[in-house]
Motif scaffolding. Structure first.
Motif, PDB file in Angstrom:
ATOM      1  N   ASP A 128       0.854  -1.188   0.000  1.00 33.98           N
ATOM      2  CA  ASP A 128       0.000   0.000   0.000  1.00 33.98           C
ATOM      3  C   ASP A 128       0.889   1.236   0.000  1.00 33.98           C
ATOM      4  O   ASP A 128       1.152   1.839   1.038  1.00 33.98           O
ATOM      5  CB  ASP A 128      -0.887   0.013   1.243  1.00 33.98           C
ATOM      6  CG  ASP A 128      -1.984  -1.017   1.175  1.00 33.98           C
ATOM      7  OD1 ASP A 128      -2.913  -0.828   0.383  1.00 33.98           O
ATOM      8  OD2 ASP A 128      -1.905  -2.021   1.914  1.00 33.98           O
ATOM      9  N   ARG A 186     -12.559   7.301   3.999  1.00 32.32           N
ATOM     10  CA  ARG A 186     -11.638   7.088   2.884  1.00 32.32           C
ATOM     11  C   ARG A 186     -11.737   8.153   1.800  1.00 32.32           C
ATOM     12  O   ARG A 186     -11.009   8.079   0.803  1.00 32.32           O
ATOM     13  CB  ARG A 186     -11.808   5.688   2.310  1.00 32.32           C
ATOM     14  CG  ARG A 186     -11.489   4.634   3.337  1.00 32.32           C
ATOM     15  CD  ARG A 186     -11.226   3.271   2.753  1.00 32.32           C
ATOM     16  NE  ARG A 186      -9.848   3.113   2.347  1.00 32.32           N
ATOM     17  CZ  ARG A 186      -9.303   1.930   2.049  1.00 32.32           C
ATOM     18  NH1 ARG A 186     -10.029   0.833   2.104  1.00 32.32           N
ATOM     19  NH2 ARG A 186      -8.042   1.839   1.693  1.00 32.32           N
ATOM     20  N   LYS A 225      -8.426   1.089  -7.384  1.00 32.50           N
ATOM     21  CA  LYS A 225      -9.284   0.355  -6.455  1.00 32.50           C
ATOM     22  C   LYS A 225     -10.323   1.310  -5.910  1.00 32.50           C
ATOM     23  O   LYS A 225     -10.151   2.528  -6.039  1.00 32.50           O
ATOM     24  CB  LYS A 225      -8.446  -0.250  -5.334  1.00 32.50           C
ATOM     25  CG  LYS A 225      -7.799   0.781  -4.384  1.00 32.50           C
ATOM     26  CD  LYS A 225      -6.882   0.116  -3.381  1.00 32.50           C
ATOM     27  CE  LYS A 225      -6.362   1.097  -2.353  1.00 32.50           C
ATOM     28  NZ  LYS A 225      -5.381   0.528  -1.431  1.00 32.50           N
ATOM     29  N   HIS A 226     -11.398   0.835  -5.304  1.00 26.83           N
ATOM     30  CA  HIS A 226     -11.780  -0.555  -5.054  1.00 26.83           C
ATOM     31  C   HIS A 226     -12.958  -0.828  -5.953  1.00 26.83           C
ATOM     32  O   HIS A 226     -13.947  -0.102  -5.889  1.00 26.83           O
ATOM     33  CB  HIS A 226     -12.173  -0.750  -3.592  1.00 26.83           C
ATOM     34  CG  HIS A 226     -11.088  -0.292  -2.632  1.00 26.83           C
ATOM     35  ND1 HIS A 226     -10.894   1.033  -2.280  1.00 26.83           N
ATOM     36  CD2 HIS A 226     -10.134  -0.976  -1.966  1.00 26.83           C
ATOM     37  CE1 HIS A 226      -9.875   1.130  -1.423  1.00 26.83           C
ATOM     38  NE2 HIS A 226      -9.401  -0.066  -1.210  1.00 26.83           N
ATOM     39  N   MET A 269      -8.615  -4.051  -7.741  1.00 29.12           N
ATOM     40  CA  MET A 269      -8.900  -4.737  -6.479  1.00 29.12           C
ATOM     41  C   MET A 269     -10.408  -4.746  -6.252  1.00 29.12           C
ATOM     42  O   MET A 269     -11.054  -3.702  -6.344  1.00 29.12           O
ATOM     43  CB  MET A 269      -8.210  -3.989  -5.331  1.00 29.12           C
ATOM     44  CG  MET A 269      -8.325  -4.669  -3.980  1.00 29.12           C
ATOM     45  SD  MET A 269      -7.574  -3.660  -2.659  1.00 29.12           S
ATOM     46  CE  MET A 269      -5.845  -3.831  -3.029  1.00 29.12           C
ATOM     47  N   PHE A 272     -14.821  -4.299  -0.775  1.00 24.86           N
ATOM     48  CA  PHE A 272     -15.434  -4.992   0.370  1.00 24.86           C
ATOM     49  C   PHE A 272     -16.964  -5.001   0.302  1.00 24.86           C
ATOM     50  O   PHE A 272     -17.614  -5.908   0.800  1.00 24.86           O
ATOM     51  CB  PHE A 272     -15.071  -4.264   1.670  1.00 24.86           C
ATOM     52  CG  PHE A 272     -13.664  -4.460   2.147  1.00 24.86           C
ATOM     53  CD1 PHE A 272     -13.125  -5.725   2.323  1.00 24.86           C
ATOM     54  CD2 PHE A 272     -12.876  -3.357   2.485  1.00 24.86           C
ATOM     55  CE1 PHE A 272     -11.830  -5.901   2.813  1.00 24.86           C
ATOM     56  CE2 PHE A 272     -11.583  -3.517   2.969  1.00 24.86           C
ATOM     57  CZ  PHE A 272     -11.065  -4.790   3.134  1.00 24.86           C
ATOM     58  N   ASP A 304      -9.813  -7.522  -2.160  1.00 27.00           N
ATOM     59  CA  ASP A 304      -9.321  -6.732  -1.044  1.00 27.00           C
ATOM     60  C   ASP A 304      -9.015  -7.702   0.108  1.00 27.00           C
ATOM     61  O   ASP A 304      -9.354  -8.899   0.053  1.00 27.00           O
ATOM     62  CB  ASP A 304     -10.316  -5.639  -0.627  1.00 27.00           C
ATOM     63  CG  ASP A 304      -9.618  -4.503   0.139  1.00 27.00           C
ATOM     64  OD1 ASP A 304      -8.490  -4.712   0.626  1.00 27.00           O
ATOM     65  OD2 ASP A 304     -10.202  -3.401   0.246  1.00 27.00           O
ATOM     66  N   GLU A 514      -9.263   4.537   6.321  1.00 24.03           N
ATOM     67  CA  GLU A 514     -10.085   3.325   6.403  1.00 24.03           C
ATOM     68  C   GLU A 514     -10.643   3.124   7.801  1.00 24.03           C
ATOM     69  O   GLU A 514      -9.946   3.310   8.800  1.00 24.03           O
ATOM     70  CB  GLU A 514      -9.254   2.095   5.998  1.00 24.03           C
ATOM     71  CG  GLU A 514     -10.109   0.840   5.984  1.00 24.03           C
ATOM     72  CD  GLU A 514      -9.383  -0.389   5.465  1.00 24.03           C
ATOM     73  OE1 GLU A 514      -8.245  -0.277   4.987  1.00 24.03           O
ATOM     74  OE2 GLU A 514      -9.982  -1.477   5.557  1.00 24.03           O
TER      75      GLU A 514
HETATM   76  C1  BGC Z   1      -7.838  -1.854   2.186  1.00 23.78           C
HETATM   77  C2  BGC Z   1      -7.103  -1.824   0.873  1.00 23.78           C
HETATM   78  C3  BGC Z   1      -5.661  -2.200   1.063  1.00 23.78           C
HETATM   79  C4  BGC Z   1      -5.610  -3.557   1.732  1.00 23.78           C
HETATM   80  C5  BGC Z   1      -4.212  -4.100   1.927  1.00 23.78           C
HETATM   81  C6  BGC Z   1      -7.604  -3.138   2.947  1.00 23.78           C
HETATM   82  O1  BGC Z   1      -8.114  -3.087   4.233  1.00 23.78           O
HETATM   83  O2  BGC Z   1      -9.218  -1.685   1.938  1.00 23.78           O
HETATM   84  O3  BGC Z   1      -7.223  -0.549   0.280  1.00 23.78           O
HETATM   85  O4  BGC Z   1      -5.002  -2.196  -0.168  1.00 23.78           O
HETATM   86  O5  BGC Z   1      -6.242  -3.466   2.993  1.00 23.78           O
HETATM   87  O6  BGC Z   1      -3.537  -3.456   2.940  1.00 23.78           O
END
Ligand code: BGC
Length: 765
Positions: A128, A186, A225-226, A269, A272, A304, A514
C-alpha cells in the motif's frame, strides 16, 4: 423539443467499452500492452507443468511477515510467520507478498522462490504505497485540490522511485473511488466528489506509478481500487452496503476505473462492499461482464484484504469453501490474505465445482503480469540495496513534497487581505493541537512506510521563514479531543501577547482513512471551546485547518477572517504551509469536495440532479422547496472554490457556434486576466448542464479545467473543446447516449458561479 436519438452508430446502441470524459476524449481504447494480450509460450509452458496446488499458490497473496514495516499489524489474520512463509514460497504455494519493506530481505525471499521452488516462478512484491513512501506527499484528496494532473503524475513517479528501490513491484493504488459523502473516512484517499477530476487524476497517477516502461527497475504496477462503488457506502459508513442505480454506477463510479485502465493499469482490487445485494468480490456482473466483457480488461483482479472470506459474513457464501468458489467464478484472480484459494481451489477443481479452465485463466493472467514486468528474465529487478540507499529521501524528493504540499492548500477566506503575513514586524501566536505536532502531518497511510524523521511541523516551518523566530509563540491549548491542564489559559495569554493568531485546528489523521467514518464532520468540541476563548481576545485569527475530508465549519472558526484548508500535506507540511502563509507561494488550490453548511446535508455534492422543487433564490424563502428547515441546501464552500492573493477576472466568453452538429467540436473561449498585484495561478473550470433529457440530469457537471499562470496585469485566452461525447449520459437500458437539445455551459471559478451561455446539440445527420 427535438426528437432524441441514441448514439449507437450503425450497429445501434452499444455500451461496450465506451469511455466517458477524459479517457474517451484522449481517444484511448482499453487495450493492454501486446505482450500481455496473449499468453506467451513461456507462460503456457509453465502452466502445462503446474500442479493444481502450484496454480492455487500463484493466486495466493499474503502479508509479508518476512520484512514487516511496523511489526505484526494484524496478528488475528497473520497466521503465517517468516519461517512458514519462506517454506510456502519454496513449496510454490505463494504468488505474491505484500506490505513488506527492504531490498535485501526481498532479494533473499526471491532467492527462495527462484532457487528453492520446483518451477522457479518469481514472486511479486506489493504494498500500500499510496502517497509517498519514505518521503510522503499530500494525501490524494489534498493533491486533488491542485487540479494539476502533471503534479499528481510527478508525485506518483517519485513515490515509485523510492518504493521500487525498497524491493517493491506493485502498489495497491491509486484509490479512484468517487466519494460523495464526507462522513466516509476514505474520502482522504481519493480525488473527491467529481467524476471528471477523478478520471484525469486516476490516469495521471497510473502513468506516474508505472512510468514509460513496465520492465524498468523503477516501474511500479498500479492497482486502481476498489472495484466498485466503495465510495457509495450507505450513510458514509465504512464497509456498508451500496444501493445504487445502474446509471449512477456507470456514470459516476466506473469512469475513473476506465480512465486508469486506459492509462495502462493492469490490475484492480475488488471492493469490500456489496452492490445492490451482490458483494463486489463475488460480483460476476462487475468483475467479468463489465470489466472483461464490455471493457476488454486483460489484467488481474485481486480481492481486497480477506474480502473473499467476508462473503460468509455477508451471508452470501455458506462457508469458506463456498466463498472461494464464488470469488473465483465471479472473476477474482488473486486472493489476498485469507488463504482461501490455496486451501480450497485444488479440491474445488478436482471435485468439479470450479472448472480447471477458470483457474488456468487466472494463473495465465498472473504469470503474464510477471512476464510483462520482466520478472522471468530478471527476477531480482527492483531488489537492489544500493538503489535503496541512493533513491530514498533525496533533496529532490523533499523539494517535491514541499512544492506539492503548497500547491494543495486552498485559501477559503481572506478578509481585508490578512494573508500573506509579513516575515518581520508582527508577533504571531501559533495555537491549537497541530501547532507543533509531528504525528498528524502525513495522513492516514503515512505511518506505514514513512521516514518520520523527515516530518516538519508547523512551528518549525513557520519559524524557518521568520526574520525573528522568537516572535512566534507556540501553545497547543488542547489536544485533538482532550484538554491539557492549564492549556487554555496559556493559549489565551499567548494570543493576548500577539498581533495575529494562527489557529491550527481540525481532525487528527486517525479520524480519517479506512474504518474512520464519522457521524458528523465538525471540529471536535474541545478545539471549538479553545477557538472561542482565543476569539474572545479580539485578535485576528488565521485558521490553518487540518483535515482529510470536507469539514463543517462553524462558530468562530467559520467566522475567522482568514481560513486555509491545509489537509495532511506529508513530510514537508510545516514548510509548505509557511510558504503560503508568508506568500512565497500564492495559493491556487480549489476544493475537490464541497464543504457543506451542516453535516446533516451529507451526502452533499455539487453535481446532484435537479429536483421538481429547486430551492428559491431568496435565502429566507420557506416555500415547499428542496431545502432544509433551517438552511438552504447549499455549500458553505463549493466544489471548485479557492481564492488567491491576487485577483483574476474572467471575461469575454465566446462559443464558436450555438448549433453543435452531431460530429463537430464546439470551442468555448474566454479571457482570464490577473488584475491584482501578485503573480498567480488560476484554475478556470468548464461546466455543462443538459436542460431537458430523458433522465433528470445534474445541475452542473465539470467537463474541463485549465490552469493558467499569469503575471500581474497579464491576460490570456483559455480555450475548451466540447464534443458530443462530453454530453453523453447513461440512458434507458444502461446505454450511453447523447440527446439533441439545449445545453448550458459555464466558464467559472467554481461549481456555482461563472459566465454562462447555451448551445444546441443538433440531431445526427
Ligand atoms: C484496504 C485496501 C488495502 C488492503 C491491503 C484493505 O483493508 O481496503 O485498500 O489495499 O487493505 O492493505
Amino acid at each position: 423539443m427535438a426528437l432524441k436519438t441514441t448514439n449507437g452508430g450503425p450497429a445501434g446502441p452499444n455500451r461496450r467499452a465506451f469511455l466517458s470524459g477524459a479517457a474517451a476524449l484522449a481517444g484511448l481504447a482499453v487495450t493492454a500492452p501486446k505482450a500481455f494480450a496473449r499468453a506467451s509460450d513461456r507462460v503456457e509452458g509453465l502452466l502445462a507443468q503446474m500442479t493444481l496446488e502450484e496454480k492455487a499458490g500463484q493466486l495466493s497473496v499474503f502479508a509479508d511477515m518476512i520484512r514487516p514495516p511496523i511489526g505484526d499489524m494484524n496478528p488475528l489474520v497473520n497466521i503465517r510467520n517468516a519461517q512458514t512463509l519462506t517454506a510456502e514460497v519454496k513449496a510454490g504455494r505463494i504468488g505474491a507478498l505484500f506490505n513488506g519493506v527492504g531490498a535485501q530481505a526481498a532479494r533473499d525471499t526471491q532467492k527462495a522462490a527462484i532457487e528453492g521452488s520446483r518451477l522457479k516462478i518469481p514472486l511479486l512484491f506489493a504494498a500500500d504505497v499510496i502517497h509517498g513512501f519514505r518521503t510522503v506527499f499530500p494525501i490524494p484528496l489534498a493533491e486533488a485540490a491542485s487540479f494539476d494532473p502533471h503534479l499528481a503524475e510527478r508525485t506518483a513517479r517519485a513515490t515509485a522511485l523510492e518504493a521500487t528501490a525498497a524491493g517493491l513491484h506493485w502498489t495497491f493504488a491509486p484509490m479512484v473511488d468517487v466519494a460523495r459523502d464526507q462522513r466516509w473516512g476514505r474520502v482522504a484517499e481519493g480525488s473527491g466528489e467529481d467524476v471528471f477530476l477523478g478520471e484525469v487524476l486516476a490516469a495521471a497517477r497510473v502513468r506516474g506509478f508505472q512510468g514509460k516502461d513496465l520492465k524498468a527497475d523503477d516501474s511500479m504496477l498500479a492497482t486502481p481500487k476498489h472495484f466498485a462503488a466503495y465510495g457509495a457506502v450507505t450513510a458514509g459508513l465504512e464497509y456498508n452496503s451500496v444501493e445504487l442505480s445502474d446509471a449512477t454506477l456507470r456514470e459516476v463510479h466506473l469512469p475513473p476505473f476506465q480512465a486508469a485502465f486506459a492509462a495502462g493499469a493492469l490490475m484492480t482490487m475488488s471492493a469490500f462492499n456489496d452492490v445492490n445485494g451482490i458483494p463486489a468480490t463475488a460480483n460476476k456482473m462487475l468483475l467479468t461482464d463489465i470489466l472483461r466483457g464490455e471493457w476488454g480488461f486483460k489484467g488481474v483482479v485481486i480481492s481486497d484484504y480477506t474480502a473473499d472470506q467476508e462473503l460468509v459474513a455477508h451471508g452470501f457464501a455458506a462457508d469458506d469453501r463456498d466463498a472461494a468458489r464464488l470469488a473465483i467464478l465471479a472473476g477474482v484472480d488473486m486472493s489476498m490474505q485469507s488463504g482461501l484459494y490455496i486451501r480450497y481451489l485444488p479440491e474445488l477443481v478436482s471435485s468439479g465445482a470450479v472448472p480447471m479452465a477458470v483457474v488456468d485463466a487466472s494463473v495465465r493472467r498472473v504469470l503474464a503480469l510477471k512476464e510483462a514486468i520482466g520478472l522471468f528474465d530478471n527476477p531480482y529487478r527492483s531488489l537492489d540495496p544500493q538503489a535503496e540507499a541512493q533513491r530514498t529521501a533525496t533533496p529532490a524528493m523533499r523539494a517535491l513534497s514541499r512544492e506539492s504540499g503548497a500547491r494543495s492548500i486552498v485559501l477559503l477566506k481572506n478578509d481585508r487581505a490578512l494573508l500573506p503575513l509579513p516575515r518581520a514586524g508582527k508577533r504571531l501566536a501559533l495555537i491549537g493541537p497541530f501547532a507543533d505536532d509531528r504525528d498528524n502531518v502525513l495522513g492516514a497511510w503515512g505511518g506505514f512506510f514513512a521516514d518520520r524523521r523527515l516530518s516538519v511541523d508547523l512551528a518549525t516551518g513557520l519559524r524557518a521563514q521568520m526574520a525573528d523566530p522568537n516572535s512566534l509563540i507556540v501553545e497547543r491549548g488542547c489536544e485533538v479531543e482532550t484538554t491539557i491542564a492549564g492549556g487554555f489559559e496559556r493559549a489565551v495569554a499567548a494570543a493576548q501577547a500577539a498581533d495575529i493568531v494562527l489557529l491550527a485546528v481540525g481532525e487528527s489523521q486517525d479520524m480519517t482513512g479506512e474504518a474512520k467514518s464519522r457521524t458528523d464532520i465538525r471540529i471536535p468540541p474541545v478545539q471549538m471551546r479553545l477557538a472561542e476563548a482565543i476569539a474572545a481576545t479580539g485578535k485576528p485569527i488565521i485558521v490553518l485547518l487540518r483535515h482529510g475530508r470536507a469539514i463543517q465549519l462553524e462558530g468562530v472558526v467559520r467566522d475567522a477572517p482568514a481560513i486555509l484548508a491545509t489537509w495532511f500535506l506529508g513530510s514537508e507540511m510545516g514548510n509548505a504551509v509557511a510558504d503560503v502563509v508568508f506568500g512565497a507561494v500564492n495559493p491556487s488550490g480549489k476544493l475537490p469536495v464541497s464543504f457543506p453548511i451542516d453535516s446533516g446535508q451529507e451526502p452533499f455534492f455539487y453535481n446532484g440532479r435537479t429536483t421538481g422543487r429547486p430551492a428559491p433564490s431568496d435565502p429566507n424563502g420557506q416555500e415547499y422547496k428542496a431545502r432544509w428547515r433551517s438552511i438552504r441546501n447549499d455549500a458553505l464552500y463549493p466544489f471548485g472554490f479557492g481564492l488567491s492573493y491576487t485577483r483574476f477576472d474572467v471575461t469575454d466568453m465566446k462559443l464558436s457556434t450555438q448549433r453543435l452538429a452531431w460530429n463537430d467540436t464546439l470551442h468555448v473561449t474566454a479571457k482570464v486576466k490577473n488584475s491584482g498585484n501578485l503573480h498567480g495561478d488560476h484554475v478556470v473550470q468548464l461546466y455543462i448542464r443538459d436542460r431537458v433529457a430523458s433522465r433528470t440530469r445534474p445541475v452542473r457537471e465539470l467537463k474541463g479545467f485549465q490552469r493558467v499562470s499569469l503575471a500581474p496585469g497579464a491576460e490570456r485566452e483559455v480555450r475548451f473543446e466540447l464534443k458530443r461525447q462530453h454530453l453523453m449520459f447513461v440512458g434507458d437500458n444502461d446505454y450511453w447516449i447523447a440527446e439533441p437539445g439545449v445545453f448550458d455551459v459555464w466558464i467559472s471559478n467554481s461549481s456555482v458561479d461563472g459566465l454562462v451561455a447555451s448551445f444546441e446539440l443538433l440531431p445526427v445527420g
